[in-house]
Write a protein that holds these residues in place. Sequence first.
Motif, PDB file in Angstrom:
ATOM      1  N   ARG A 175       0.886  -1.177   0.000  1.00  0.00           N
ATOM      2  CA  ARG A 175       0.000   0.000   0.000  1.00  0.00           C
ATOM      3  C   ARG A 175       0.914   1.214   0.000  1.00  0.00           C
ATOM      4  NH1 ARG A 175      -2.796  -3.519  -0.347  1.00  0.00           N
ATOM      5  NH2 ARG A 175      -4.656  -4.230   0.723  1.00  0.00           N
ATOM      6  N   SER A 196      -4.463   4.577  -2.385  1.00  0.00           N
ATOM      7  CA  SER A 196      -3.540   3.916  -1.457  1.00  0.00           C
ATOM      8  C   SER A 196      -3.318   2.448  -1.813  1.00  0.00           C
ATOM      9  CB  SER A 196      -4.036   4.055  -0.016  1.00  0.00           C
ATOM     10  OG  SER A 196      -5.367   3.598   0.061  1.00  0.00           O
ATOM     11  N   ASP A 197      -4.357   1.780  -2.334  1.00  0.00           N
ATOM     12  CA  ASP A 197      -4.169   0.411  -2.818  1.00  0.00           C
ATOM     13  C   ASP A 197      -4.149   0.467  -4.348  1.00  0.00           C
ATOM     14  OD1 ASP A 197      -4.470  -2.140  -3.826  1.00  0.00           O
ATOM     15  OD2 ASP A 197      -5.665  -2.814  -2.109  1.00  0.00           O
TER      16      ASP A 197
END
Length: 461
Positions: A175, A196-197
């Motif tokens: 991440r 973020s992912d």
Amino acid sequence: MHRFACVRDYEEAARGRLRPDVWDFMAGGAGEEITLRDNTAAFGRVRVWPRVLTGVGHVDTTVELLGQVWSAPIGIAPMALHEMCHSDAEIATVRAATAVGLPTVLSAFSSVAVEDVTAASPHANVWQQVYIFKDRQVTASMAERAVVSGVRALVVTVDSPWMGRRHRDIRDGFRFPDGLRSANLSASLSQWADISDPVLHSRSAMDPSLTWTDVEWLAGLTGLPLVVKGILAPDDAERALEAGADAIIVSNHGARQLDRTTAALDALPDVAAVARAGGVPVLLDGGVRSGTDVLIAMALGAAAVLVGRPVLYGLAVAGEAGVHGVLTLLVDELRDAMGLTGCSVTPQVGPELIAPAGLFHPAARPGGAPGSSAVAAEQVAAVRFAKHAQVRGSERTALGLRLKQRYVEGASIRRLAEDLGRSYGFTRNLLAEAGTAFRGPGIRGKVATDDSGSVPLRDSA
Ligand SMILES: Cc1cc2nc3c(=O)[nH]c(=O)nc-3n(C[C@H](O)[C@H](O)[C@H](O)COP(=O)(O)O)c2cc1C
């Protein structure tokens, strides 16, 4: 003080400064990373054949591309979130590139919004990379903001219906570090602003149903030149031209999409032939790690290269000064490579300077040892010129020499013309310019000639 002799030195220094999972995300590639290794190894399979005493008192690395002047044929490839490497992020990268006279392709996912990047470097040559997202409004907004910000070209990445499977990231459960965000994406009011992912983000934001029609849509959206990034196959290059591309970037996305795709350099000659016929420049990215790599890519038909990871290495090591260090190193190395091969200006860098690693230079060895014709045939095939395309200068000389070699080995003019996709007269002219002694009319079925139209016995193609 530690001195950096080459890009690898920056790489080693950067590795120690980044979180291991961030390092993996940046340096890694898809799958078992066979293509990642091959991107650099492909340059190692080529050898350079210098010419001497050509007068290289002044070496000029300048190139002109899409009406722009670059101090060298080197630009910065689009890469997401430079803040991963340094808090000054793209502000530092673009300032360094501008100081060296080189362009930056800003990622759609840049940490800093394009408006802030261009405000911080008013004289910068910035290109904006975009994806054609599921929500076309996000793409359209990014393109419009780019125009308003003084960006000089739009780059559309076409090799990413979704993100490739990267083993390192899967093992790391990668991440992006907390707090990292793409201000550029957010400024286009994306509902997928949380990146973020990266895998989840790509699944929700990217549009796997894209076709060339969508590229045509983008080509008509702004007055900016459109550059299509992520082409490996020559037939895709043709489609890109039909869709309105003003330039093509040969790229496998730094080996981050599908492992075991071809090395970018290996894909270059055939795509360059299509681009040349269409009258558009071709760029290459993937595996460029030295000035000699730049020279090799140019000799194989690239107008310029883009450099990816090495720039992030420099950024991680010392921010703006680190990027400046990497870029000046590459330009200095290119100047060295040009001067030491006898080239004082970039148009002199041509195919006669290189050959596959091995004992002989095919173009310079008329009537050479057995097996040589296969190499020469391959090279002629790699320079398939479309009808009416201009063939000039060093390219013309090199092609003439290769044709001469095959002719001396028994190939007929007619066969050479066929391989080349050009007329008999054009091919014969090239042979004459290369100083070929023509065979007389032969006896059908007896001697190796068909200059009078008979079938050659020893046609080596
Ligand atoms: C960390 C990282 C992020 C990247 N992000 C993008 C991106 O946002 N858009 C894009 O078109 N390519 C992206 N790429 C691919 C690069 O533009 C380029 O194709 C590749 O890095 C060139 O290979 P090299 O790193 O061996 O020089 C990224 C590459 C890396 C290493």
